[in-house]
Design a protein around this motif. Structure first.
Motif, PDB file in Angstrom:
ATOM      1  N   LEU A 147       0.831  -1.200   0.000  1.00 12.92           N
ATOM      2  CA  LEU A 147       0.000   0.000   0.000  1.00 12.92           C
ATOM      3  C   LEU A 147       0.868   1.254   0.000  1.00 12.92           C
ATOM      4  N   GLU A 148       1.875   1.260   0.840  1.00 10.86           N
ATOM      5  CA  GLU A 148       2.746   2.435   0.961  1.00 10.86           C
ATOM      6  C   GLU A 148       3.552   2.672  -0.317  1.00 10.86           C
ATOM      7  N   ASP A 149       4.015   1.589  -0.949  1.00  8.24           N
ATOM      8  CA  ASP A 149       4.857   1.721  -2.137  1.00  8.24           C
ATOM      9  C   ASP A 149       4.054   2.076  -3.389  1.00  8.24           C
ATOM     10  N   GLU A 150       2.823   1.569  -3.478  1.00  6.48           N
ATOM     11  CA  GLU A 150       2.052   1.698  -4.713  1.00  6.48           C
ATOM     12  C   GLU A 150       1.099   2.888  -4.721  1.00  6.48           C
ATOM     13  N   ASN A 151       0.973   3.599  -3.610  1.00  7.74           N
ATOM     14  CA  ASN A 151      -0.010   4.682  -3.535  1.00  7.74           C
ATOM     15  C   ASN A 151       0.607   5.980  -3.015  1.00  7.74           C
ATOM     16  N   LYS A 152       1.823   6.269  -3.492  1.00  6.79           N
ATOM     17  CA  LYS A 152       2.537   7.451  -3.021  1.00  6.79           C
ATOM     18  C   LYS A 152       1.992   8.747  -3.615  1.00  6.79           C
ATOM     19  N   ASP A 153       1.455   8.673  -4.832  1.00 10.17           N
ATOM     20  CA  ASP A 153       0.948   9.882  -5.477  1.00 10.17           C
ATOM     21  C   ASP A 153      -0.289  10.382  -4.739  1.00 10.17           C
ATOM     22  N   ARG A 154      -0.321  11.668  -4.497  1.00  6.76           N
ATOM     23  CA  ARG A 154      -1.394  12.265  -3.715  1.00  6.76           C
ATOM     24  C   ARG A 154      -2.727  12.193  -4.459  1.00  6.76           C
ATOM     25  N   LYS A 155      -3.720  11.588  -3.835  1.00  9.05           N
ATOM     26  CA  LYS A 155      -5.084  11.625  -4.342  1.00  9.05           C
ATOM     27  C   LYS A 155      -5.772  12.873  -3.800  1.00  9.05           C
ATOM     28  N   GLU A 156      -6.739  13.396  -4.548  1.00 13.08           N
ATOM     29  CA  GLU A 156      -7.470  14.582  -4.124  1.00 13.08           C
ATOM     30  C   GLU A 156      -8.940  14.253  -3.906  1.00 13.08           C
TER      31      GLU A 156
END
Length: 275
Positions: free
Chosen positions: A261-270
């Motif tokens: 989860l930490e590695d694959e979802n680094k890009d900020r969601k809005e």
């Protein structure tokens, strides 16, 4: 109560406090923008005792209903309680909060629940908060930028109310039928059942009982806080609210999923807003 007075209710399930922040800020923004005839109220249904009384509202209520996203859906442990809810013709704003992976079908599911319980949904939103499995995934969110988005959404809902535009359908993202609950895979690539995993307790523990008090399932044994008397929903409350970091997970598949989860979802969601 005057005929035009409205109750603006923030109603929330929020073990680690992030959903509470969004629900309350949104309800307060609506209240502030509507003016002096609006009254802000807040109610938690996070702890077992708070779920003993049904959620009941009426035509003078506006209800911001906030829940976290668990495995892409409304937490299944809440479904029975939400089924006792009665909107009574109130206006509703479903809000979900997720940990920067995806909210999948949680928002459309919560919207459907509210509409099925006699709410008129006038807006809906998906927001981001620090992930319950992690201290670094969406760390510190909802942050200042998120709060600005929440407050702006409240202002838009208020304007919608002022012009009387409350009868049109609100369309939100999601699938029907709902997709299955998100299922992580173990170290061998097979789907893995997380339900039996529970946090451990290390020697830092001072027996302060905070973990007992914050567990939304009432599952931590007060006499021995290292033991569980019921289910663990992996909400993160006991881990994140322990003042001495005594609660932790050591299950290899849990840790694998956490790191993915930490590695694959680094890009900020809005935030995504629907009105």
């Amino acid at each position: 109560m005057g005929e035009t007075e409205r109750r603006i209710n923030a109603v929330w399930f929020s073990p680690t406090g992030t959903t509470q922040v969004v629900a309350e800020v949104l309800a307060q923004s609506i209240c502030r923008n509507l003016g002096s005839d609006a009254v802000f109220k807040s109610r938690s249904f996070t702890l077992p005792g708070e779920r003993e009384k049904p959620l009941e509202f009426g035509k003078d209520d506006i209800v911001v209903l906030g829940v976290p996203v668990y495995a892409g859906r409304v937490p299944n442990i809440l479904l029975k309680y939400l089924d006792t809810m009665n909107g009574g013709g109130a206006l509703g704003v479903p809000v979900v909060l997720y940990g920067n992976r995806d909210y999948d079908d949680a928002l459309i599911e919560l919207k459907d629940i509210m509409e099925g319980k006699n709410f008129n949904v006038i807006g809906a939103g998906a927001f981001i908060g620090e992930h319950s499995f992690s201290r670094i995934l969406a760390e510190g969110r909802p942050d200042g930028k998120d709060i600005e988005s929440v407050e702006g959404f409240g202002a838009k809902i208020s304007e919608k109310l002022k012009v009387g535009n409350i009868n049109g359908a609100v369309e939100v993202k999601g699938n029907k039928p709902y997709r299955p609950y998100y299922r992580p895979r173990d170290i061998e690539g097979n789907f893995y059942d997380f339900r039996k995993i529970k946090p451990k307790t290390n020697d830092n523990c001072t027996d302060c009982k905070i973990c007992v008090d914050v567990c939304p399932m009432g599952s931590i044994d007060s006499d021995d806080v290292s033991k569980f008397t019921g289910i663990c929903i992996k909400c993160g409350a006991c881990v994140k609210k322990c003042p001495v970091e005594a609660k932790y997970y050591d299950d290899v598949n849990y840790l694998k999923h956490q790191h993915e989860l930490e590695d694959e979802n680094k890009d900020r969601k809005e935030p995504e807003l629907f009105i």
